[in-house]
Design an enzyme around this catalytic site. Structure first.
Site, PDB file in Angstrom:
ATOM      1  N   ARG A   7       0.876  -1.187   0.000  1.00  0.00           N
ATOM      2  CA  ARG A   7       0.000   0.000   0.000  1.00  0.00           C
ATOM      3  C   ARG A   7       0.906   1.227   0.000  1.00  0.00           C
ATOM      4  O   ARG A   7       1.609   1.483   0.984  1.00  0.00           O
ATOM      5  CB  ARG A   7      -0.910   0.004   1.230  1.00  0.00           C
ATOM      6  CG  ARG A   7      -1.578   1.349   1.453  1.00  0.00           C
ATOM      7  CD  ARG A   7      -2.653   1.330   2.492  1.00  0.00           C
ATOM      8  NE  ARG A   7      -3.847   0.667   2.003  1.00  0.00           N
ATOM      9  CZ  ARG A   7      -5.056   0.793   2.544  1.00  0.00           C
ATOM     10  NH1 ARG A   7      -5.224   1.559   3.612  1.00  0.00           N
ATOM     11  NH2 ARG A   7      -6.086   0.151   2.048  1.00  0.00           N
ATOM     12  N   HIS A  14      -7.433   0.604  -6.244  1.00  0.00           N
ATOM     13  CA  HIS A  14      -7.663  -0.193  -5.024  1.00  0.00           C
ATOM     14  C   HIS A  14      -8.398  -1.489  -5.422  1.00  0.00           C
ATOM     15  O   HIS A  14      -9.559  -1.689  -5.066  1.00  0.00           O
ATOM     16  CB  HIS A  14      -8.484   0.627  -4.027  1.00  0.00           C
ATOM     17  CG  HIS A  14      -8.488   0.067  -2.633  1.00  0.00           C
ATOM     18  ND1 HIS A  14      -7.729  -1.021  -2.251  1.00  0.00           N
ATOM     19  CD2 HIS A  14      -9.155   0.474  -1.513  1.00  0.00           C
ATOM     20  CE1 HIS A  14      -7.943  -1.266  -0.974  1.00  0.00           C
ATOM     21  NE2 HIS A  14      -8.802  -0.381  -0.495  1.00  0.00           N
ATOM     22  N   GLN A  33     -10.270  -4.031  -2.842  1.00  0.00           N
ATOM     23  CA  GLN A  33     -11.543  -3.536  -2.320  1.00  0.00           C
ATOM     24  C   GLN A  33     -12.700  -3.976  -3.214  1.00  0.00           C
ATOM     25  O   GLN A  33     -13.744  -4.417  -2.740  1.00  0.00           O
ATOM     26  CB  GLN A  33     -11.479  -1.999  -2.246  1.00  0.00           C
ATOM     27  CG  GLN A  33     -12.749  -1.348  -1.767  1.00  0.00           C
ATOM     28  CD  GLN A  33     -13.040  -1.666  -0.317  1.00  0.00           C
ATOM     29  OE1 GLN A  33     -12.182  -1.525   0.539  1.00  0.00           O
ATOM     30  NE2 GLN A  33     -14.262  -2.107  -0.031  1.00  0.00           N
ATOM     31  N   ASP A  87     -17.017   7.252  -1.317  1.00  0.00           N
ATOM     32  CA  ASP A  87     -15.720   7.170  -0.639  1.00  0.00           C
ATOM     33  C   ASP A  87     -15.450   8.553  -0.036  1.00  0.00           C
ATOM     34  O   ASP A  87     -16.136   9.525  -0.376  1.00  0.00           O
ATOM     35  CB  ASP A  87     -14.654   6.779  -1.684  1.00  0.00           C
ATOM     36  CG  ASP A  87     -13.255   6.593  -1.098  1.00  0.00           C
ATOM     37  OD1 ASP A  87     -13.129   6.490   0.142  1.00  0.00           O
ATOM     38  OD2 ASP A  87     -12.288   6.557  -1.882  1.00  0.00           O
ATOM     39  N   CYS A  99     -16.237   1.924   1.029  1.00  0.00           N
ATOM     40  CA  CYS A  99     -15.047   1.117   1.318  1.00  0.00           C
ATOM     41  C   CYS A  99     -14.600   1.272   2.764  1.00  0.00           C
ATOM     42  O   CYS A  99     -13.915   0.398   3.290  1.00  0.00           O
ATOM     43  CB  CYS A  99     -13.918   1.511   0.371  1.00  0.00           C
ATOM     44  SG  CYS A  99     -13.566   3.281   0.370  1.00  0.00           S
ATOM     45  N   ARG A 145     -13.659  -8.427   2.729  1.00  0.00           N
ATOM     46  CA  ARG A 145     -12.242  -8.206   2.419  1.00  0.00           C
ATOM     47  C   ARG A 145     -11.453  -9.454   2.819  1.00  0.00           C
ATOM     48  O   ARG A 145     -10.550  -9.892   2.115  1.00  0.00           O
ATOM     49  CB  ARG A 145     -11.681  -6.986   3.185  1.00  0.00           C
ATOM     50  CG  ARG A 145     -12.264  -5.645   2.791  1.00  0.00           C
ATOM     51  CD  ARG A 145     -11.865  -5.222   1.400  1.00  0.00           C
ATOM     52  NE  ARG A 145     -10.423  -5.167   1.199  1.00  0.00           N
ATOM     53  CZ  ARG A 145      -9.641  -4.137   1.510  1.00  0.00           C
ATOM     54  NH1 ARG A 145     -10.168  -3.031   2.005  1.00  0.00           N
ATOM     55  NH2 ARG A 145      -8.334  -4.178   1.285  1.00  0.00           N
TER      56      ARG A 145
END
Ligand code: CP
Ligand code: NVA
Length: 303
Positions: free
Chosen positions: A103, A130, A133, A223, A263, A291
């Site tokens: 990340r 991402h 996700q 988001d 998310c 996840r």
């Protein structure tokens, strides 16, 4: 079916590979005990340049549940923070671990990591994408709505990493996506064009009109308005993004039985009102749980 080596972008995978992974995620969720030794003796290096709750914990717990082990590596506590070249980091880590999750701010850094790594590399979020996700999100959509092909999917907010991967994912599974963003915060035009050329793509609309984006949607996704690294822009962004808040008034435009997705982390009162985020339409915690299952499927597939 060709095998996948990395997950840097969902665009690198075939639609079939995405769907097979989602099937495996569902199987792992239903029968976790059958996979408890799938990665016995294997290690995952996890590089974090940014904060994380879900990504870190789900990958680490996922590795444990598969019989393997995960190492939490921050740039500050390793030589990466002191400028060790990505090529050396990739080559050396490849001799110790069986997979690397990263990340970072820079997307190019993760692409470079994959170029020099001899083990699978997983993009755990960059400023640009991402993908992990979206795998969990699609597992959640299958559970709550049932279908991905022909799904009416709406994203409201910043045309950033999550929106980009959602567009890529929608193109792979044949969902119709409408992305509503303020002028100046639209998704990358090249990425949108590329997604539209995908043979499996449904319709992909980008608009600055939130009502046009949300009307008839079965899934509404948002988001944060200021992502990690953009904290200084928070106040300015609040003013620009206000019409894109997912709230009761906009919700009236959605299809019957629509679900709300985020998310996380969420900022109630900013990109989403509390009544929606904590309402009966919200599936945010199922997304967060998935996840774990989707990434276990990813780890089993790649490692
Ligand atoms: N959604 C997500 O990636 O959460 P974290 O930042 O907590 O990992
Ligand atoms: N767009 C957000 C996603 C967090 C999971 C960020 O990059 O901070």
């Amino acid at each position: 079916m060709t095998t996948v080596k990395h997950l840097i972008s969902l665009m690198d995978w075939t639609p079939e590979q995405v769907l097979v992974l989602l099937d495996l995620a569902q199987e792992i969720k239903a029968h976790p005990e059958e996979f408890s030794t799938a990665l016995e003796g294997k290690s995952l290096g996890m590089i974090f340049e940014k904060s994380s709750t879900r990504t870190r914990v789900s990958f680490e717990v996922g590795m444990t549940q598969l019989g393997g082990h995960a190492l939490f590596l921050t740039s500050q506590a390793t030589q990466m923070g002191r400028g060790e070249p990505v090529r050396d980091t990739a080559s050396v880590l490849s001799r110790y671990v069986d997979g690397i999750m990263a990340r970072t701010f820079s997307h190019e850094w993760v692409v470079e990591l994959a170029r020099y790594s001899h083990v699978p590399v997983i993009n755990g979020l960059t400023d640009y994408l991402h993908p992990c996700q979206i795998l969990a999100d699609f597992q959640t959509v299958r559970e709550h709505i049932g279908h991905l092909k022909g799904l009416e999917l709406c994203y409201l907010g910043d045309g950033n990493n999550v929106a980009h991967s959602l567009i890529n994912g929608a193109a792979k599974v044949g969902a119709n996506i409408r992305v509503g963003c303020p002028e100046g915060y639209l998704p990358d035009a090249k990425l949108v064009e590329r997604a539209r050329r995908e043979p499996t793509a449904g319709s992909i609309l980008v608009t600055t009109n939130p009502v046009e984006a949300i009307a008839g949607a079965e899934v509404v996704y948002t988001d944060v308005w200021a992502s990690m690294g953009q904290e200084a822009e928070q106040k300015a962004r609040e003013a620009v993004f206000a019409p894109f808040q997912v709230n009761g008034a906009l919700w009236k435009q959605t299809a019957k039985g629509a679900v709300f997705m985020h998310c996380l982390p969420a900022h109630r009162g900013e990109e989403v009102s509390a009544e929606i985020c904590d309402g009966t339409m919200s599936v945010i915690y199922d997304q967060a749980e998935n996840r774990l299952h989707a990434q276990k499927a990813l780890l089993v597939t790649l490692m």
